[in-house]
Design a protein around this motif. Structure first.
Motif, PDB file in Angstrom:
ATOM      1  N   HIS A   1       0.834  -1.203   0.000  1.00 38.67           N
ATOM      2  CA  HIS A   1       0.000   0.000   0.000  1.00 38.67           C
ATOM      3  C   HIS A   1       0.871   1.258   0.000  1.00 38.67           C
ATOM      4  CE1 HIS A   1      -2.871  -3.024   1.565  1.00 38.67           C
ATOM      5  NE2 HIS A   1      -3.768  -2.281   0.943  1.00 38.67           N
ATOM      6  N   LYS A   2       0.351   2.312  -0.589  1.00 37.86           N
ATOM      7  CA  LYS A   2       1.084   3.578  -0.638  1.00 37.86           C
ATOM      8  C   LYS A   2       1.232   4.169   0.766  1.00 37.86           C
ATOM      9  CE  LYS A   2      -0.869   4.723  -5.176  1.00 37.86           C
ATOM     10  NZ  LYS A   2      -1.761   5.662  -5.890  1.00 37.86           N
TER      11      LYS A   2
ATOM     12  N   GLN B   1      -3.415  16.305   1.144  1.00 39.87           N
ATOM     13  CA  GLN B   1      -2.778  15.704  -0.018  1.00 39.87           C
ATOM     14  C   GLN B   1      -2.243  14.301   0.307  1.00 39.87           C
ATOM     15  OE1 GLN B   1      -0.516  19.704  -0.805  1.00 39.87           O
ATOM     16  NE2 GLN B   1      -0.297  18.464  -2.629  1.00 39.87           N
TER      17      GLN B   1
ATOM     18  N   GLN C   1      -5.153  11.942   0.334  1.00 40.03           N
ATOM     19  CA  GLN C   1      -5.614  11.647  -1.030  1.00 40.03           C
ATOM     20  C   GLN C   1      -4.680  10.666  -1.721  1.00 40.03           C
ATOM     21  OE1 GLN C   1      -5.801  15.622  -2.636  1.00 40.03           O
ATOM     22  NE2 GLN C   1      -7.873  16.004  -1.866  1.00 40.03           N
ATOM     23  N   TYR C   2      -3.387  10.780  -1.442  1.00 44.37           N
ATOM     24  CA  TYR C   2      -2.421   9.889  -2.088  1.00 44.37           C
ATOM     25  C   TYR C   2      -2.598   8.454  -1.606  1.00 44.37           C
ATOM     26  CZ  TYR C   2       1.998   7.532  -3.010  1.00 44.37           C
ATOM     27  OH  TYR C   2       2.943   6.617  -3.404  1.00 44.37           O
TER      28      TYR C   2
ATOM     29  N   THR D   1      -5.133   7.017  -0.353  1.00 44.25           N
ATOM     30  CA  THR D   1      -6.474   6.452  -0.632  1.00 44.25           C
ATOM     31  C   THR D   1      -6.774   6.348  -2.111  1.00 44.25           C
ATOM     32  OG1 THR D   1      -7.447   8.669  -0.381  1.00 44.25           O
ATOM     33  CG2 THR D   1      -7.418   7.237   1.574  1.00 44.25           C
ATOM     34  N   ALA D   2      -5.908   6.905  -2.968  1.00 43.09           N
ATOM     35  CA  ALA D   2      -6.148   6.851  -4.397  1.00 43.09           C
ATOM     36  C   ALA D   2      -5.961   5.423  -4.917  1.00 43.09           C
ATOM     37  CB  ALA D   2      -5.195   7.800  -5.126  1.00 43.09           C
ATOM     38  N   ALA D   3      -6.705   5.100  -5.938  1.00 44.70           N
ATOM     39  CA  ALA D   3      -6.593   3.776  -6.539  1.00 44.70           C
ATOM     40  C   ALA D   3      -5.196   3.610  -7.142  1.00 44.70           C
ATOM     41  CB  ALA D   3      -7.652   3.581  -7.615  1.00 44.70           C
TER      42      ALA D   3
END
Length: 425
Positions: free
Chosen positions: A333-334, A416, A419-420, A422-424
């Motif tokens: 994961h990111k 930000q 958002q990163y 959780t982004a696909a």
């Protein structure tokens, strides 16, 4: 002000040492207490405190949690041999209190005081003064009798006189009213003199007509240690019950103790995907709160703060630890690393960033394996030079680093980062 809890043993030690100095009567509180830990030699202890072998005793954990009596953790009316057995049966054993689990490592032993009366006293430092609460119905049932607690507020700078105190003791019998009133006044003076932020006796009783604390809790303002180190003596600020430092936290704590700067690090969730390295005590709290307010507290890996102009080498050692924790055990994961702060007054942003940049270069492979995206926001002396170096670093090591100065909102990079992660993919 930083409120730090201290052990009951230290609360009573400070009370005993300073009560006579601050009392007009010159009365010396006859408090006796001893501390037992895993390293205690019982023969040495009884030689140092001979009253242990000649009196009936009380023993209980001294671990910053309450409700010990209701939890069956208090031994009453014991001789010293029974105290040893009581301690050995429980020392190092895990207990659960208030949802927190941890081993019992420290006990306090005191004389057993037969008594009929139990009073309650509580003093709390607030923004504009101090609140003082008193009840003649103290003890383990204080919460059930809270309607009997009387409270007054003493504004900062105002004198605490007999007249001010009168309403607290108005319903007491005449023969003890004066004694308890004077006791409360001395305790309040001691509270201010030693920079307590919280002090509670529940209960205190009367021994030969004089107030005597049975159970006591205290918190000190540790930012006042510079002026109280002689008065406080060898004071300990234990970790909260159930909280044990990890090796990385212990390492940072050691760095913090050796520098005039401030270096703080707490792991909140080792599997978290948002990690912070923030300059400034206030800013570090704001960044952590912002992540929580946006609904992602469960993803916050840590709390971290560096401030007070640490040098480049100190920042390097600090940043290495933060990055190692942030990149540990990649899970596909990111992840995001927030390197934030407000606008510094005197810290050289360029110099402190040198230490962070060196650490990021060292940890390049770990950062890439953890799919780390870095967000930077900072202002202050030489911030342009520091931000330019951060931008160049991103290009040099091939890791995405988004860099902002004081033109950006302080916590915008938190949004930000969320958002990163959780982004696909």
């Amino acid at each position: 002000m930083a409120r730090k809890k201290i052990r009951e043993y230290d609360s009573k030690r400070l009370l005993k040492q300073h009560f006579k100095r601050l009392s007009n009567s010159g009365y010396d509180l006859p408090i006796k207490s001893a501390q037992i830990t895993e390293s205690t030699d019982f023969n040495d202890l009884v030689e140092k405190e001979p009253w242990l072998s000649s009196q009936k005793l009380v023993v209980k954990p001294d671990m910053l949690f309450g409700k010990r009596g209701k939890s069956g953790l208090v031994g009453l009316n014991l001789d010293f041999a029974q105290v040893i057995a009581f301690v050995q049966e429980r020392l190092g054993k895990e207990v659960e209190m208030g949802g927190c689990k941890g081993p019992v490592t420290t006990f306090i032993v005191e004389p057993f005081i037969p008594h009929n009366e139990e009073f309650y006293l509580n003093i709390v430092s607030e923004r504009l003064g101090s609140s003082i609460s008193f009840s003649e119905c103290g003890g383990i049932e204080i919460e059930e009798n809270w309607d009997k607690v009387k409270t007054i507020f003493v504004p900062t700078g105002s004198a605490f006189t007999s007249e001010t105190c009168a309403s607290l003791v108005a319903t007491l019998p005449f023969e003890i009213k004066g004694e308890i009133k004077e006791f409360i006044k001395v305790i309040f003076t001691l509270f201010q003199d030693l920079d307590f932020t919280f002090l509670e006796m529940n209960p205190f009783t009367l021994v030969d007509g004089k107030p005597y604390p049975l159970d006591m809790r205290g918190e000190l303002d540790d930012t006042a240690s510079f002026k109280n180190f002689k008065k406080w003596g060898n004071i300990e600020f234990p970790m909260p019950f159930g909280r044990v430092m990890t090796p990385t936290e212990s390492y940072i704590h050691g760095l913090d103790e050796k520098t005039s700067a401030s270096l703080k690090f707490t792991v909140l969730n080792p599997k978290g995907h948002i990690w912070t390295m923030v300059a400034g005590g206030g800013a570090s709290v704001i960044y952590a709160d912002t992540v929580g307010d946006l609904g992602f507290a469960s993803e916050l890996g840590n709390y971290a703060e560096y401030s007070g102009a640490p040098n480049e080498e100190e920042v390097l050692q600090y940043a290495r630890v933060v990055i190692d924790c942030a990149t540990a055990n990649p899970d596909g994961h990111k992840r995001a690393l927030v390197i934030g702060g407000g606008i510094a007054n005197f810290t050289d942003v360029g110099a402190t960033f040198n230490g962070i940049i060196r650490a990021l270069k060292e940890k390049e492979s770990k950062l890439k394996a953890a799919q780390m995206h870095i967000y930077v926001r900072r202002g202050g002396p030489n911030y342009q030079r520091g931000l330019a170096k951060m931008r160049a670093l991103g290009e040099d090591i091939g890791i995405p680093i988004e860099v902002y100065g004081p033109e950006a909102t302080m916590t915008g990079i938190c949004q930000q980062a969320i958002q990163y992660i959780t982004a696909a993919a």
